[in-house]
Write a protein that holds these residues in place. Structure first.
Motif, PDB file in Angstrom:
ATOM      1  N   ILE A 160      -3.167  -0.175  26.876  1.00  0.00           N
ATOM      2  CA  ILE A 160      -2.301  -0.958  25.980  1.00  0.00           C
ATOM      3  C   ILE A 160      -3.035  -0.518  24.638  1.00  0.00           C
ATOM      4  CG2 ILE A 160      -2.176  -3.647  25.358  1.00  0.00           C
ATOM      5  CD1 ILE A 160      -3.030  -4.122  28.306  1.00  0.00           C
ATOM      6  N   ASP A 161      -1.895  -0.349  23.846  1.00  0.00           N
ATOM      7  CA  ASP A 161      -2.366   0.004  22.475  1.00  0.00           C
ATOM      8  C   ASP A 161      -2.687  -1.575  21.616  1.00  0.00           C
ATOM      9  OD1 ASP A 161      -2.795   1.514  20.060  1.00  0.00           O
ATOM     10  OD2 ASP A 161      -1.028   1.538  19.763  1.00  0.00           O
ATOM     11  N   VAL A 203       0.996   6.492  26.063  1.00  0.00           N
ATOM     12  CA  VAL A 203       0.079   5.950  25.142  1.00  0.00           C
ATOM     13  C   VAL A 203      -0.874   6.921  24.329  1.00  0.00           C
ATOM     14  CG1 VAL A 203      -1.452   3.807  24.853  1.00  0.00           C
ATOM     15  CG2 VAL A 203       0.441   3.904  26.598  1.00  0.00           C
ATOM     16  N   GLU A 205       9.174  -4.309  25.311  1.00  0.00           N
ATOM     17  CA  GLU A 205       8.510  -5.025  23.799  1.00  0.00           C
ATOM     18  C   GLU A 205       9.469  -5.353  22.974  1.00  0.00           C
ATOM     19  OE1 GLU A 205       5.501  -1.976  23.014  1.00  0.00           O
ATOM     20  OE2 GLU A 205       5.028  -1.854  24.701  1.00  0.00           O
ATOM     21  N   LYS A 227       1.989   1.410  19.050  1.00  0.00           N
ATOM     22  CA  LYS A 227       2.263   0.375  18.551  1.00  0.00           C
ATOM     23  C   LYS A 227       2.965   0.972  17.193  1.00  0.00           C
ATOM     24  CE  LYS A 227       2.357  -3.091  21.090  1.00  0.00           C
ATOM     25  NZ  LYS A 227       3.417  -3.477  21.643  1.00  0.00           N
ATOM     26  N   GLU A 250       9.796  -0.021  29.482  1.00  0.00           N
ATOM     27  CA  GLU A 250       8.685  -0.506  28.883  1.00  0.00           C
ATOM     28  C   GLU A 250       8.569  -0.777  27.481  1.00  0.00           C
ATOM     29  OE1 GLU A 250       5.414   1.698  30.565  1.00  0.00           O
ATOM     30  OE2 GLU A 250       6.042   1.262  32.562  1.00  0.00           O
ATOM     31  N   LYS A 251       9.047   0.247  26.772  1.00  0.00           N
ATOM     32  CA  LYS A 251       9.290   0.207  25.431  1.00  0.00           C
ATOM     33  C   LYS A 251      10.449  -0.869  24.987  1.00  0.00           C
ATOM     34  CE  LYS A 251       8.343   1.710  21.287  1.00  0.00           C
ATOM     35  NZ  LYS A 251       7.067   1.490  20.666  1.00  0.00           N
ATOM     36  N   THR A 306      -2.688   0.809  33.164  1.00  0.00           N
ATOM     37  CA  THR A 306      -2.036   0.647  32.192  1.00  0.00           C
ATOM     38  C   THR A 306      -2.806   0.927  31.043  1.00  0.00           C
ATOM     39  OG1 THR A 306      -1.278  -1.225  33.500  1.00  0.00           O
ATOM     40  CG2 THR A 306      -0.720  -1.185  31.091  1.00  0.00           C
ATOM     41  N   LEU A 312       4.842   4.552  23.320  1.00  0.00           N
ATOM     42  CA  LEU A 312       4.129   3.250  23.629  1.00  0.00           C
ATOM     43  C   LEU A 312       3.010   2.704  22.576  1.00  0.00           C
ATOM     44  CD1 LEU A 312       4.466   2.600  27.251  1.00  0.00           C
ATOM     45  CD2 LEU A 312       6.086   1.703  25.324  1.00  0.00           C
ATOM     46  N   TYR A 367       4.032  -8.583  24.501  1.00  0.00           N
ATOM     47  CA  TYR A 367       3.063  -7.174  23.763  1.00  0.00           C
ATOM     48  C   TYR A 367       3.249  -5.922  24.679  1.00  0.00           C
ATOM     49  CZ  TYR A 367      -0.507  -5.200  21.382  1.00  0.00           C
ATOM     50  OH  TYR A 367      -1.310  -4.531  20.520  1.00  0.00           O
ATOM     51  N   ARG A 368       3.303  -6.270  25.807  1.00  0.00           N
ATOM     52  CA  ARG A 368       2.891  -4.793  26.335  1.00  0.00           C
ATOM     53  C   ARG A 368       3.620  -5.080  28.028  1.00  0.00           C
ATOM     54  NH1 ARG A 368       3.159  -0.431  28.938  1.00  0.00           N
ATOM     55  NH2 ARG A 368       1.772   1.064  29.172  1.00  0.00           N
ATOM     56  N   ARG A 382       4.281  -3.369  31.630  1.00  0.00           N
ATOM     57  CA  ARG A 382       4.145  -2.181  32.560  1.00  0.00           C
ATOM     58  C   ARG A 382       4.843  -2.367  33.830  1.00  0.00           C
ATOM     59  NH1 ARG A 382       3.541   2.567  33.988  1.00  0.00           N
ATOM     60  NH2 ARG A 382       1.688   3.505  34.776  1.00  0.00           N
TER      61      ARG A 382
END
Lengths: 547, 203, 420
Positions: free
Chosen positions: A62-63, A118, A229, A144, A225-226, A60, A142, A504-505, A507
């Motif tokens: 994560i931004d 990402v 969020e 932000k 996934e988006k 995963t 993905l 926040y995220r 996956r």
């Protein structure tokens, strides 16, 4: 081995301070590794005999604006039954980390996906191309700060944004004149009866013999996934149905379990039994489609219809349990949507009594059929080592002889109280791990599901089906990985919260995603018809691959 | 449960590797018997009666009536019960519910718009769950084919309706399931009629 | 000027109204009328069998099948045909236009030509050739060319796969088919279809299939090979809808597609007819010899014709139903297994079988005690096989009946599998 012991081993191996525990009190304790040590650490974790992290669950990215991107590796040791979360923090401007695709074969596609969505550069990756989005897509969805374009080649990206289609579509995938070969390029899909959804395989064939089958996915990428969020925790539940349309209960449960871990909610006991009953019914229904459509891919239409007939009855039961036949949305964070009443339990028992002879009839009709056996036995044999390296899960992994079932090995819900076997591939008609084993494991699992259902119906206690849960869920900043044994293997939801009411995220790790590169791996030397059997035997569900 | 699948065979390559006359004859025999097995199964099915129903015209009763109470069909609002709390609108993951509550001259509040875009609704049931007064519920209706997708934006309120004010126990009984949708879905009921023989003929 | 043109035409065509021989015009008209008649006749055979297949498939899959057009849907095939006529005839731009358009007719023609020698009744045969069986085996080669042509001309890789597969398959399966039919020729001593029928009797113990165990085996070998030649499941690799989408006719639509379908279902009858003629005594009516039918006149003659036709259709229908049932039971072979089945199993099997027939024919005198003993034993073998089949079918059926009885007291929410 506990987390502390693993940490000590790692720190002993990398003494220059590049390995440290993540300070936050995370639900799954994590190790932070300096970016340049990731590859070495992964190799170390995989090869040390007492660590033996043989499986990469998911990668995963994560931004974390403004300055960082985290890359998270969920590792698992099937031999030692321990897990580890490995993290690396990369600079957001130039997010680059060494690839681990030479450590675990499954990392290949995980890394491609994270590169695509990402924008992490996995240096040294053999084939770092976009996986889900079109090749000419701009940006990484993905991130932000990503802004969705209104139009893509003249096609509006939303129903609300009506853009007149005036622009002609540019030729996108024009055949490039490659080196002269005798091979024929053949597109199996995206609309092909055997691909079970919108999937494409680019076959390089020499006559009927396939030299390579390259899967091309992303046709059903909906960006769940988006979407997650942008939605509240509870509001994501309906979307999880759409991840795997044949196993909605399992993705429901995995998401519920991830959120319950984040929120520290205890699920009432009756709700757990309701979940088990609903899930096992769903598993039977899913295996009906899996094995039936496999028979149909090989030209036998009738077994499929007979399985679908039985599945209709499960759908009727599901309709009573949760109100829908396919997109269940049955689970809630902290329980289930509604109780299963006694009449429905009676229906399930009646159906099981009725079903038993039909199961053996199916075996007489097709499972034992010599043509069918010859079509599947010894075709596309996958060794246990490869299966683990490709992070195969579920029946596909068990068919290769690995006895790994999350219900048994990482028990959740009330499964420890229930008695059931884990069928594995034994080379029923050929070698261990061939297509026939993948079929027969599923057929035996149907029988195990019946066993579980009978016990669960006998054991179900009275009580509430829903814990007291606040209407607006705001878990503290934390992260949790919830996973269940779905019909196509591990369905995992990795939820990262940041204290707001939206994750926040998120996956999603599904069984089919890791099954796709296996097709590429196994295809050389197969016939075109074998590719069809292989896709069928892996029980590929296109939306689960793309999410 | 009796299984017709024999246990694993010791020979790793049955049929393919077995050479010689013995294997040749064994393959003939195995193929013949298993094909006979399959034919026997299909033959027995030829003498059983079909299970399918002939939706939509030759069925004993409309499918809507066969569905269980729990079925999540098209959403249905009994506006007499709606307190205008907007919980459903907030809960909907897609935002397909559009409610406008305005102050009226009398000082109370009127619901001036309650639209549900059924073409977007994913029938998850989260909105009806938060509706304390059972104003918003799923019906068992599922047939709403329209020539235009915009017709599926159902308007449950056509003229301003004052919001309901009652305690949970004192609410008036809810209109029967599916009765409200008749007026809301454009062209409701223009589906193929029942079979003249009541649908008993099913062969 | 005008005269010049007339002279030119005269020279060119040799046309002279006075001396012109009009017989070829008559011939064209007669051939045209005969072809139309034959077409209608074939359509009446091939059409309803599509409906029948779908009904059988429906029953096997506990569905109903087409039942709306006409009583119980018997006219469904007409509706389908009309639908196909009305559909747009699409020809891919990159296809080989001429071959693409021509291929369906070649396939259909190859199949239609077989009907010339098929005896449907005592005198219901277009041409009783002396080499009828040989003609049958030869003329089906046209179908291969047509399918290969369609596969190539479509300019689609899937179609090409289908065409190539079909060519390999049809050419290979001609051999076991010919070998097993050759044993019949040996037993009958003739290749004429009517002659083969004449050598058998009307009663089962007089049929070639029960003449001796080798001919009994030859019946199944020949049927298997014919099914393979007819591209039916489990040998439907040229079409293979789940692998090759639709194989050689993937690019076809409308009427041209219909020609292929026509040929496919008509082929069912050809398969059944060959087997009926060669092994099951053809149209022979019990109690009457062919000579008596030939000697009869007037109404009796036509009565015998109708009766023999009915007998033939009844026998062939059973075989058609069997082939249809096979399709809805078995999965498809793989392309290498198809070749293995042919060259390693069917060809040696048919050869051995032929040798067996030869030996028995040489050793056992016809109509002797030994011959009748062998006939009896073979008939017993056939009955035993049939009983095993019925017993197996019944076992599955009874399992469900017991289950149904077990479930009887319980409230079910779905209609149980009612027994007939």
């Amino acid at each position: 081995m506990t987390f502390t012991e693993i940490l000590q081993r790692l720190q002993a191996a990398f003494p220059d301070g590049g390995v440290e525990a993540v300070e936050d009190a995370l639900l799954d304790p994590a190790v932070r590794v300096r970016a340049d040590l990731v590859h070495a650490a992964c190799l170390f974790l995989r090869d040390e005999p007492d660590l033996w992290m043989d499986t990469l669950r998911v990668i995963t990215a994560i931004d974390r604006p403004p300055d960082a991107i985290d890359v998270v590796y969920h590792l698992l040791s099937m031999r030692h039954h321990h897990t580890l979360v490995l993290k690396a923090r990369l600079p957001r401007e130039t997010p680059a980390v060494a690839t681990v695709s030479d450590v675990w074969a499954s990392a290949d596609w995980f890394e491609r996906e994270q590169f695509d969505l990402v924008g992490v550069d996995f240096t040294g990756h053999p084939d770092l191309r976009r996986l889900m989005m079109p090749v000419d897509w701009v940006g990484h969805p993905l991130r932000k700060d990503y802004v969705r374009p209104d139009v893509y080649h003249g096609i509006p990206t939303s129903r609300d944004r009506v853009v007149p289609v005036t622009q002609a579509l540019p030729p996108q995938h024009q055949a490039k004149a490659g080196p002269e070969t005798d091979l024929m390029l053949l597109n199996l899909g995206p609309h092909h009866p055997a691909t079970h959804g919108v999937l494409n395989f680019l076959l390089e064939t020499d006559g009927e013999i396939v030299r390579r089958a390259k899967p091309d996915v992303g046709y059903l990428h909906r960006g769940i996934e988006k979407i997650a969020e942008m939605n509240a925790y509870a509001g994501t539940m309906p979307y999880t149905d759409r991840v795997d349309y044949l196993g909605g209960m399992f993705t429901n449960q995995a998401w519920a379990m991830a959120c319950e871990r984040l929120l520290g909610i205890e699920v009432p006991r009756r709700a757990e039994f309701c979940r088990v009953i609903a899930c096992e019914l769903n598993r039977i229904a899913s295996h009906f489609v899996g094995t039936g459509s496999m028979a149909m891919d090989l030209g036998a239409f009738t077994p499929f219809i007979h399985w679908l007939r039985e599945r209709e009855k499960i759908n009727d039961i599901m309709e009573r349990i949760c109100g829908a036949r396919l997109t269940y949305t049955y689970m809630r964070i902290g329980g289930v949507a509604r109780d299963i009443d006694a009449a429905t339990l009676e229906m399930i028992s009646a159906w099981m009594d009725h079903f038993e002879p039909i199961c053996s009839e199916f075996d007489r009709l097709i499972t034992g059929n010599e043509i069918f056996v010859q079509r599947l036995a010894n075709v596309a044999t996958l060794s246990a080592e490869d299966a683990i390296s490709y992070s195969l899960v579920g029946p596909n992994l068990r068919a290769s002889g690995v006895k790994w079932d999350l219900r048994r090995d990482e028990p959740y819900s009330v499964y420890p109280e229930l008695e059931f076997d884990v069928p594995v591939g034994l080379g029923w008609r050929g070698h261990v791990g061939d297509c026939y084993d993948r079929l027969i494991v599923r057929l035996f699992e149907i029988r195990e599901c019946i066993r579980i259902l009978r016990q669960a119906i006998a054991m179900i206690p009275d009580g509430e089906v829903r814990a007291k849960v606040p209407r607006v869920l705001k878990p503290a900043a934390n992260e949790a990985y919830g996973r269940v044994e779905a019909p196509r293997g591990e369905a995992g939801f990795y939820a990262v919260s940041d204290g707001t009411d939206k994750p926040y995220r998120v996956r999603i790790r599904t069984g089919c995603f890791t099954a796709m590169p296996v097709i590429d791996h196994l295809s050389p030397g197969l016939l075109v018809a074998d590719i069809v059997a292989l896709i069928g035997s892996l029980d590929v569900i296109a939306p689960e691959v793309d999410r | 449960m009796v299984s017709a699948v024999p246990p694993p065979v010791g020979d790793p390559m049955p049929g393919r590797g077995t050479g010689g006359l013995k294997g040749w004859i064994a393959n003939w025999a195995r193929t013949a018997t298993t094909v006979l097995d399959g034919l026997a199964v299909t033959m027995s099915w030829m003498f059983r009666r079909p299970l399918t129903i002939q939706y939509p015209d030759k069925i004993p009763q409309p499918v809507q009536q066969m569905l269980p109470e729990t079925y999540r069909g098209i959403l249905e609002l009994d506006v007499r019960l709606c307190t205008g709390c907007l919980q459903c609108q907030k809960t909907c993951p897609i935002g397909c519910i559009d409610i406008v509550v305005e102050k009226n001259e009398a000082g109370g509040r009127d619901i001036t718009r309650f639209d549900i875009d059924v073409s977007r609704c994913m029938y998850c049931g989260l909105c009806s769950e938060v509706c304390t007064f059972a104003a918003l519920r799923h019906s068992s209706e599922f047939e709403a084919t329209q020539p235009d997708i915009r017709n599926l934006n159902l308007h449950f309120v056509t003229k301003p309706v004052p919001v309901a004010r009652h305690k949970p126990g004192e609410a008036p009984p809810r209109a029967p399931r599916g009765s409200i949708l008749k007026d809301v879905i454009p062209g409701y009921g223009r589906r193929p009629g029942k079979a003249p023989d009541g649908g008993e003929k099913n062969r | 000027m005008l005269r010049d043109v007339a002279t030119f035409l005269e020279r060119l065509l040799g046309f002279d109204p006075a001396t012109f021989d009009y017989s070829w015009v008559t011939a064209v008209v007669v051939i045209g009328a005969a072809s139309l008649l034959a077409f209608v006749f074939i359509a009446l055979f091939a059409g309803p069998v599509t409906w029948w297949e779908r009904r059988i498939a429906g029953r096997i899959q506990c569905r109903i099948g087409p039942n709306r057009v006409g009583p119980q849907g018997v006219l469904q095939w007409l509706a389908d045909g009309i639908k196909c006529f009305l559909k747009e005839d699409l020809v891919p731009a990159a296809a080989d236009q001429g071959l693409f358009r021509f291929a369906p007719y070649l396939v259909f023609g190859g199949y239609m030509a077989t009907f010339a020698v098929l005896p449907f009744g005592a005198n219901l045969v277009a041409a009783d050739l002396d080499v009828g069986l040989l003609y049958l085996l030869a003329i089906t080669g046209l179908v291969v060319i047509g399918i290969l042509m369609a596969g190539w001309a479509s300019n689609s890789k899937w179609a090409l796969f289908g065409g190539i597969r079909s060519a390999a398959q049809l050419v290979s399966y001609e051999i076991p088919s010919a070998f097993s039919l050759m044993s019949v020729v040996l037993a009958a001593g003739t290749m004429s279809m009517q002659g083969i029928i004449g050598q058998q009797g009307a009663w089962p113990w007089e049929w070639f299939v029960f003449k001796n165990p080798f001919l009994f085996a030859a019946f199944f070998l020949s049927l298997t090979a014919s099914v393979a030649e007819g591209n039916r499941t489990p040998f439907d690799l040229p079409e293979g809808e789940s692998e090759l989408v639709a194989g050689y006719h993937v690019e076809y639509s409308g009427m041209r597609f219909l020609w292929f379908m026509f040929a496919e279902w008509g082929n069912l009858w050809v398969i059944a007819t060959i087997a009926t003629v060669c092994f099951l005594g053809g149209w022979q009516v019990p109690g009457v010899t062919p000579a008596e039918i030939a000697a009869s006149t007037g109404l009796a003659f036509w009565g015998w014709q109708a009766l023999s036709f009915a007998v033939f259709v009844a026998k062939a229908s059973v075989l058609v139903a069997f082939v249809i049932q096979l399709r809805w039971t078995l999965p498809r072979l793989r392309v290498d297994q198809l070749m293995i089945t042919c060259w390693k199993y069917l060809v040696p099997g048919a050869l051995l079988n032929l040798a067996g027939v030869l030996v028995l024919l040489a050793v056992v005198p016809d109509q002797g005690v030994a011959d009748w003993a062998i006939r009896g034993a073979t008939l017993f073998l056939g009955l035993a096989l049939a009983s095993v089949f019925v017993w197996k079918a019944r076992a599955g059926y009874l399992a469900d009946r017991d289950l149904y009885r077990r479930m009887e007291g319980k409230e079910l929410w779905y209609p149980p599998y009612r027994l007939p």
